[in-house]
Design a protein around this motif. Structure first.
Motif, PDB file in Angstrom:
ATOM      1  N   GLU A 281       0.844  -1.202   0.000  1.00 25.32           N
ATOM      2  CA  GLU A 281       0.000   0.000   0.000  1.00 25.32           C
ATOM      3  C   GLU A 281       0.874   1.245   0.000  1.00 25.32           C
ATOM      4  O   GLU A 281       1.826   1.357   0.770  1.00 25.32           O
TER       5      GLU A 281
ATOM      6  N   ALA B 186      -4.446  12.476  -0.499  1.00 24.86           N
ATOM      7  CA  ALA B 186      -4.833  11.342   0.358  1.00 24.86           C
ATOM      8  C   ALA B 186      -6.343  11.321   0.581  1.00 24.86           C
ATOM      9  O   ALA B 186      -6.974  10.263   0.549  1.00 24.86           O
TER      10      ALA B 186
ATOM     11  N   LEU C 251       0.687   5.702  -0.338  1.00 19.90           N
ATOM     12  CA  LEU C 251      -0.177   6.886  -0.259  1.00 19.90           C
ATOM     13  C   LEU C 251       0.457   8.012  -1.056  1.00 19.90           C
ATOM     14  O   LEU C 251       1.690   8.193  -1.019  1.00 19.90           O
TER      15      LEU C 251
ATOM     16  N   GLU D  66      -8.420   9.791  -2.032  1.00 19.48           N
ATOM     17  CA  GLU D  66      -8.387   8.323  -2.011  1.00 19.48           C
ATOM     18  C   GLU D  66      -9.067   7.796  -0.749  1.00 19.48           C
ATOM     19  O   GLU D  66      -8.901   6.639  -0.376  1.00 19.48           O
ATOM     20  N   ASN D  67      -9.810   8.690  -0.077  1.00 19.39           N
ATOM     21  CA  ASN D  67     -10.580   8.350   1.121  1.00 19.39           C
ATOM     22  C   ASN D  67      -9.697   7.902   2.284  1.00 19.39           C
ATOM     23  O   ASN D  67     -10.104   7.086   3.108  1.00 19.39           O
ATOM     24  N   LYS D  68      -8.486   8.452   2.351  1.00 15.24           N
ATOM     25  CA  LYS D  68      -7.602   8.196   3.471  1.00 15.24           C
ATOM     26  C   LYS D  68      -7.745   9.344   4.475  1.00 15.24           C
ATOM     27  O   LYS D  68      -7.538  10.509   4.121  1.00 15.24           O
TER      28      LYS D  68
ATOM     29  N   THR E  75      -7.080   8.261  11.273  1.00 16.27           N
ATOM     30  CA  THR E  75      -6.030   8.906  10.492  1.00 16.27           C
ATOM     31  C   THR E  75      -5.103   7.882   9.858  1.00 16.27           C
ATOM     32  O   THR E  75      -4.704   6.906  10.484  1.00 16.27           O
ATOM     33  N   ASP E  76      -4.813   8.108   8.579  1.00 18.17           N
ATOM     34  CA  ASP E  76      -3.782   7.367   7.859  1.00 18.17           C
ATOM     35  C   ASP E  76      -2.613   8.279   7.531  1.00 18.17           C
ATOM     36  O   ASP E  76      -1.497   7.810   7.312  1.00 18.17           O
ATOM     37  N   VAL E  77      -2.893   9.572   7.444  1.00 21.23           N
ATOM     38  CA  VAL E  77      -1.881  10.562   7.086  1.00 21.23           C
ATOM     39  C   VAL E  77      -1.900  11.682   8.117  1.00 21.23           C
ATOM     40  O   VAL E  77      -2.968  12.182   8.483  1.00 21.23           O
TER      41      VAL E  77
ATOM     42  N   ILE F  59       1.356   5.036  10.202  1.00 21.69           N
ATOM     43  CA  ILE F  59       0.774   6.120   9.415  1.00 21.69           C
ATOM     44  C   ILE F  59       1.855   6.740   8.540  1.00 21.69           C
ATOM     45  O   ILE F  59       3.044   6.447   8.697  1.00 21.69           O
TER      46      ILE F  59
ATOM     47  N   ASN G 173      -8.910   4.829  14.604  1.00 24.20           N
ATOM     48  CA  ASN G 173      -8.854   4.589  13.157  1.00 24.20           C
ATOM     49  C   ASN G 173      -9.330   5.795  12.360  1.00 24.20           C
ATOM     50  O   ASN G 173     -10.031   5.665  11.350  1.00 24.20           O
TER      51      ASN G 173
ATOM     52  N   ARG H 127       3.496   3.343   4.749  1.00 23.99           N
ATOM     53  CA  ARG H 127       3.161   3.516   6.165  1.00 23.99           C
ATOM     54  C   ARG H 127       4.406   3.365   7.039  1.00 23.99           C
ATOM     55  O   ARG H 127       5.253   2.511   6.777  1.00 23.99           O
TER      56      ARG H 127
END
Length: 410
Positions: free
Chosen positions: A173, A217, A175, A220-222, A303-305, A342, A301, A192
């Motif tokens: 994966e 991001a 980003l 891309e729904n992050k 935040t990814d960025v 992240i 859950n 990540r």
């Protein structure tokens, strides 16, 4: 006096599972302090000691280890120990590991409450005098619900993941950064656990690239958590809306005149932005507060960025050396990226010599460092450090400040 909460049954069940499946201790983080009952803590210490030396531990080797420690009779002898270690009967495998992890979460939570009780008792005199360190207390309270319960991965799982990626069975994966050529240079984008530092002179486009990466991001729904240490949150949302719309946000009077056709685009961008998983925080500057907020959002859950704009204005209480303070801030942000899995974007000013201002260690802690440089007629993004690809890679860009966008020149 016994302190609560104590999960006696869960402690026994966990101990029983630990001797039934050796992979539980190999994959999950357990420690003696999870067990409030002294006998259970001693039994766990024996299990873990034997497991550390041999990679396995059953009820009989646990009893043998207790005997060697001189603790067996104190725990009531081998019959009492067997009663504990045989209270669960689940075959080794995924189910046993999942059940053990559920008990581990419960014990971590109970431990958090016990730690909180201890701290409150210790601080009670100071609390009554109005002199207590409430930040320390609040961090302990937050830790009760934020503890990372994710099991650690084994060597076999890591190597298998690498082989699967090489054979095309599993895709790594990535980003986006907001720049296609930069993503290609990074083998698809940011991974990540990584941190990128964007460096430029004052007004050179640091915030623009951070905003652009955040918007990419979001598309891309992050989910994104954006710490704005210099600008108000509204300004960050304005920049994001302009980036999305492709037109600048103007004063109302301008829309009444020749720019009226742009208003629907901005309105649409703001509506879209409202629906995207973005949170802008503009009231925190202290590194500990930033870490806590990252942990909270990650635990939920949400935040990814993460973007932190920017390093030189992070507050580092207690530090009397500016270079060490900036280095420590960069290190702690990188640690947060790795701990919570992240992607971390941050920014740094450049000094007059074109180097990272105040601390060379910023580059050491970063996985990627990119400089935004401006000449008389053109601008460019230069990849100065890249753990996964070429260095000194140059991307020609046009900086559109009014759109909060760096446009690649093809």
């Amino acid at each position: 006096m016994k302190k609560v909460p104590i999960r006696s049954n869960s402690e026994q069940a966990a101990l029983s599972l630990l001797v039934q499946d050796p992979d539980i201790l190999a994959k999950q983080h357990w420690e003696p302090s999870l067990f409030a009952i002294k006998a259970h803590q001693t039994l766990f210490t024996a299990i873990k000691a034997f497991h550390s030396r041999n990679g396995i531990c059953d009820e009989f080797t646990a009893i043998s280890e207790l005997e060697n420690m001189g603790e067996l009779e104190k725990l009531g002898g081998h019959i009492a120990v067997l009663d504990i270690l045989k209270c669960m009967n689940i075959p080794a495998g995924r189910v046993a590991q999942d059940v053990a992890n559920d008990f581990r979460k419960e014990l971590w939570e109970a431990k958090g409450y016990r730690d909180l009780i201890d701290q409150m008792e210790e601080m009670e005199p100071a609390i009554r005098r109005g002199q207590a360190d409430l930040r320390k207390l609040s961090l302990t309270i937050e830790s009760v619900s934020k503890h990372d319960h994710k099991p650690k991965r084994t060597k076999k799982e890591m190597i298998t993941q690498i082989i699967d990626e090489m054979e095309g069975k599993a895709k790594k994966e990535t980003l986006p950064t907001g720049l296609l050529k930069l993503d290609r240079c990074l083998q698809g984008g940011m991974h990540r656990g990584e941190m990128m530092t964007v460096a430029a002179e004052t007004g050179g486009g640091k915030s623009i690239l951070l905003v652009q990466a955040a918007v990419s991001a979001l598309l891309e729904n992050k989910p994104v958590l954006f710490f704005s240490l210099e600008m108000a949150g509204e300004d960050i949302y304005r920049r994001m809306a302009a980036n999305l719309a492709g037109v600048p946000i103007r004063e109302m009077e301008e829309y009444k005149d020749k720019h009226g056709s742009e208003l629907p685009k901005i309105s649409e961008a703001l509506i879209k932005l409202h629906s995207l998983p973005i949170e802008v925080v503009d009231h925190l500057h202290d590194i500990s507060d930033i870490e806590s907020e990252i942990a909270r959002f990650s635990g939920e859950n949400r935040t990814d960025v993460v973007a932190v704009d920017y390093l030189q204005i992070i507050s580092m209480p207690g530090s009397d050396n500016r270079e060490n303070a900036i280095s420590d801030a960069a290190r702690r942000l990188k640690t947060a990226a790795m701990k919570h899995k992240i992607v971390m974007f941050t920014a740094s000013q450049l000094n007059d010599e074109g180097r990272l201002r105040e601390s060379r260690a910023i580059g050491m802690h970063s996985d990627q460092v990119v400089h935004i440089e401006h000449g008389k007629d053109k601008s460019r993004v230069v990849v100065k450090k890249n753990r996964r690809g070429p260095r000194n890679y140059i991307i020609e860009v046009t900086m559109r400040g009014e759109l909060s966008k760096l446009e690649e020149v093809w």
